[in-house]
Design a protein around this motif. Structure first.
Motif, PDB file in Angstrom:
ATOM      1  N   PRO A  81       0.808  -1.236   0.000  1.00 22.34           N
ATOM      2  CA  PRO A  81       0.000   0.000   0.000  1.00 22.34           C
ATOM      3  C   PRO A  81       0.837   1.281   0.000  1.00 22.34           C
ATOM      4  N   GLN A  82       2.101   1.197   0.445  1.00 26.74           N
ATOM      5  CA  GLN A  82       2.932   2.401   0.553  1.00 26.74           C
ATOM      6  C   GLN A  82       3.504   2.868  -0.784  1.00 26.74           C
ATOM      7  N   LEU A  83       3.297   2.123  -1.861  1.00 27.76           N
ATOM      8  CA  LEU A  83       3.915   2.447  -3.151  1.00 27.76           C
ATOM      9  C   LEU A  83       3.412   3.781  -3.704  1.00 27.76           C
ATOM     10  N   HIS A  84       4.333   4.556  -4.278  1.00 23.15           N
ATOM     11  CA  HIS A  84       3.959   5.756  -5.021  1.00 23.15           C
ATOM     12  C   HIS A  84       3.468   5.353  -6.412  1.00 23.15           C
ATOM     13  N   GLU A  85       2.700   6.234  -7.027  1.00 21.31           N
ATOM     14  CA  GLU A  85       2.103   5.932  -8.331  1.00 21.31           C
ATOM     15  C   GLU A  85       3.161   5.623  -9.384  1.00 21.31           C
ATOM     16  N   ALA A  86       4.275   6.359  -9.354  1.00 21.96           N
ATOM     17  CA  ALA A  86       5.341   6.128 -10.343  1.00 21.96           C
ATOM     18  C   ALA A  86       5.926   4.725 -10.195  1.00 21.96           C
ATOM     19  N   ASP A  87       6.134   4.282  -8.943  1.00 27.15           N
ATOM     20  CA  ASP A  87       6.671   2.938  -8.711  1.00 27.15           C
ATOM     21  C   ASP A  87       5.666   1.871  -9.127  1.00 27.15           C
ATOM     22  N   VAL A  88       4.389   2.113  -8.847  1.00 27.68           N
ATOM     23  CA  VAL A  88       3.348   1.156  -9.248  1.00 27.68           C
ATOM     24  C   VAL A  88       3.365   0.961 -10.752  1.00 27.68           C
ATOM     25  N   SER A  89       3.422   2.066 -11.493  1.00 29.56           N
ATOM     26  CA  SER A  89       3.420   2.002 -12.962  1.00 29.56           C
ATOM     27  C   SER A  89       4.657   1.267 -13.484  1.00 29.56           C
ATOM     28  N   LEU A  90       5.833   1.610 -12.934  1.00 27.53           N
ATOM     29  CA  LEU A  90       7.078   0.966 -13.378  1.00 27.53           C
ATOM     30  C   LEU A  90       7.059  -0.532 -13.110  1.00 27.53           C
ATOM     31  N   TYR A  91       6.698  -0.921 -11.891  1.00 30.65           N
ATOM     32  CA  TYR A  91       6.702  -2.330 -11.532  1.00 30.65           C
ATOM     33  C   TYR A  91       5.667  -3.116 -12.354  1.00 30.65           C
ATOM     34  N   ALA A  92       4.497  -2.505 -12.577  1.00 34.87           N
ATOM     35  CA  ALA A  92       3.455  -3.190 -13.352  1.00 34.87           C
ATOM     36  C   ALA A  92       3.926  -3.462 -14.778  1.00 34.87           C
ATOM     37  N   HIS A  93       4.551  -2.472 -15.399  1.00 31.45           N
ATOM     38  CA  HIS A  93       5.050  -2.664 -16.769  1.00 31.45           C
ATOM     39  C   HIS A  93       6.115  -3.761 -16.816  1.00 31.45           C
ATOM     40  N   LYS A  94       7.009  -3.756 -15.839  1.00 32.93           N
ATOM     41  CA  LYS A  94       8.057  -4.778 -15.807  1.00 32.93           C
ATOM     42  C   LYS A  94       7.458  -6.177 -15.663  1.00 32.93           C
ATOM     43  N   LEU A  95       6.494  -6.345 -14.792  1.00 28.78           N
ATOM     44  CA  LEU A  95       5.885  -7.658 -14.550  1.00 28.78           C
ATOM     45  C   LEU A  95       5.107  -8.134 -15.769  1.00 28.78           C
ATOM     46  N   VAL A  96       4.348  -7.226 -16.389  1.00 20.09           N
ATOM     47  CA  VAL A  96       3.576  -7.610 -17.581  1.00 20.09           C
ATOM     48  C   VAL A  96       4.510  -7.987 -18.723  1.00 20.09           C
ATOM     49  N   GLU A  97       5.614  -7.260 -18.872  1.00 18.64           N
ATOM     50  CA  GLU A  97       6.593  -7.582 -19.922  1.00 18.64           C
ATOM     51  C   GLU A  97       7.147  -8.994 -19.750  1.00 18.64           C
ATOM     52  N   GLU A  98       7.283  -9.437 -18.492  1.00 20.83           N
ATOM     53  CA  GLU A  98       7.819 -10.774 -18.217  1.00 20.83           C
ATOM     54  C   GLU A  98       6.727 -11.845 -18.200  1.00 20.83           C
ATOM     55  N   GLY A  99       5.468 -11.450 -18.469  1.00 28.06           N
ATOM     56  CA  GLY A  99       4.384 -12.434 -18.576  1.00 28.06           C
ATOM     57  C   GLY A  99       3.552 -12.605 -17.328  1.00 28.06           C
ATOM     58  N   PHE A 100       3.856 -11.872 -16.254  1.00 28.87           N
ATOM     59  CA  PHE A 100       3.084 -11.970 -15.014  1.00 28.87           C
ATOM     60  C   PHE A 100       1.906 -10.996 -15.097  1.00 28.87           C
ATOM     61  N   ASP A 101       0.860 -11.397 -15.851  1.00 25.78           N
ATOM     62  CA  ASP A 101      -0.233 -10.470 -16.132  1.00 25.78           C
ATOM     63  C   ASP A 101      -1.576 -10.913 -15.548  1.00 25.78           C
ATOM     64  N   THR A 102      -1.584 -11.935 -14.680  1.00 21.92           N
ATOM     65  CA  THR A 102      -2.793 -12.322 -13.962  1.00 21.92           C
ATOM     66  C   THR A 102      -2.435 -12.552 -12.496  1.00 21.92           C
ATOM     67  N   VAL A 103      -3.450 -12.479 -11.652  1.00 20.35           N
ATOM     68  CA  VAL A 103      -3.225 -12.704 -10.231  1.00 20.35           C
ATOM     69  C   VAL A 103      -2.695 -14.114  -9.992  1.00 20.35           C
ATOM     70  N   GLY A 104      -3.226 -15.089 -10.736  1.00 22.22           N
ATOM     71  CA  GLY A 104      -2.775 -16.466 -10.575  1.00 22.22           C
ATOM     72  C   GLY A 104      -1.298 -16.634 -10.876  1.00 22.22           C
ATOM     73  N   LEU A 105      -0.834 -16.041 -11.976  1.00 18.25           N
ATOM     74  CA  LEU A 105       0.586 -16.147 -12.336  1.00 18.25           C
ATOM     75  C   LEU A 105       1.458 -15.409 -11.325  1.00 18.25           C
ATOM     76  N   LEU A 106       1.007 -14.266 -10.854  1.00 19.71           N
ATOM     77  CA  LEU A 106       1.790 -13.493  -9.883  1.00 19.71           C
ATOM     78  C   LEU A 106       1.981 -14.252  -8.583  1.00 19.71           C
ATOM     79  N   GLU A 107       0.930 -14.918  -8.117  1.00 18.96           N
ATOM     80  CA  GLU A 107       0.993 -15.554  -6.806  1.00 18.96           C
ATOM     81  C   GLU A 107       1.496 -16.995  -6.867  1.00 18.96           C
ATOM     82  N   MET A 108       1.433 -17.628  -8.041  1.00 19.30           N
ATOM     83  CA  MET A 108       1.851 -19.027  -8.147  1.00 19.30           C
ATOM     84  C   MET A 108       3.232 -19.194  -8.768  1.00 19.30           C
ATOM     85  N   GLU A 109       3.593 -18.315  -9.720  1.00 19.78           N
ATOM     86  CA  GLU A 109       4.813 -18.533 -10.495  1.00 19.78           C
ATOM     87  C   GLU A 109       5.926 -17.520 -10.208  1.00 19.78           C
ATOM     88  N   LEU A 110       5.612 -16.444  -9.511  1.00 16.15           N
ATOM     89  CA  LEU A 110       6.616 -15.405  -9.265  1.00 16.15           C
ATOM     90  C   LEU A 110       7.712 -15.911  -8.335  1.00 16.15           C
TER      91      LEU A 110
END
Length: 233
Positions: free
Chosen positions: A177-206
């Motif tokens: 919850p403490q993340l700033h908007e800029a960090d949220v955007s950066l981290y989201a783009h990085k994760l989606v680029e690596e294929g972590f684009d669903t809650v299931g993949l994030l919590e099971m495969e990360l």
């Protein structure tokens, strides 16, 4: 699903989820997976579905809270996948309609050209020739836009990619919850680029040791603790 939610919240007496309900959910997941057009991506999701159900086959007791939560989570991910299919289908239908309109305009243009060529007057023939050239140029411009191999695909891709980013952003804000908007955007783009684009993949495969090098140390530390608490619960 509403009955399951009420059961979890304790509003009604618990009723165990039967084997037939779980098998039905499993088959619906596989059917949704078969709608993925890319063979490689389809194979990956099929493996995830089979392994996910197999993983919880023996370690979740019938009628337990864990069973209800697992079924709810699966229903949510299935709903997201079906929504993804509907977006892709709508984009394809829109592209087909545009191509159909392009063909109709080309036929109308040919009819005008044919009618113009039958006029014997030099002045009228010249005017018709200019009109025919203008129509052809306009149609060529329209066809260039409509038939551009990347235009409709990119629009569809941007829509789907934005949906994936929204899913990952919400997950990150929930986890840290403490993340700033800029960090949220950066981290989201990085994760989606690596294929972590669903809650299931994030919590099971990360893999926190290998997949989060782009994160700031304190953010990574908080996320690791959050994932560990999720695994225990």
């Amino acid at each position: 699903r509403g009955e399951i939610m009420n059961t979890i919240s304790g509003n009604i007496k618990k009723a165990p989820i039967t084997r037939s309900v779980v098998l039905g959910l499993y088959r619906r997941c596989l059917r949704s997976c078969q709608r993925i057009p890319e063979p490689d991506q389809r194979s990956v999701y099929e493996i995830l579905i089979r392994s996910g159900f197999r993983k919880h086959k023996n370690d979740i007791h019938v009628g337990s809270r864990a069973q209800y939560l697992a079924v709810l989570k699966c229903e949510e991910e299935l709903s997201s996948m079906n929504y993804y299919h509907s977006v892709v289908l709508a984009a394809k239908q829109s592209h087909d309609e545009q191509q159909s309109r392009s063909v109709t305009r080309s036929i109308d243009s040919s009819s005008v050209s044919s009618s113009s060529s039958s006029v014997s007057s030099t002045t009228t023939s010249s005017s018709s020739s200019h009109q025919e050239t203008f129509i052809r140029n306009e149609d060529a411009k329209n066809n260039a836009v409509i038939n551009c191999p990347n235009t409709n695909k990119m629009e569809s891709f941007d829509f789907i990619n934005n949906e994936k980013l929204d899913i990952v952003k919400k997950w990150l804000v929930h986890a840290i919850p403490q993340l700033h908007e800029a960090d949220v955007s950066l981290y989201a783009h990085k994760l989606v680029e690596e294929g972590f684009d669903t809650v299931g993949l994030l919590e099971m495969e990360l893999q926190v040791d290998d997949d989060l090098d782009f994160m700031k140390k304190v953010h990574k530390r908080i996320l690791v603790r959050w994932l560990q608490s999720r695994a225990k619960s």
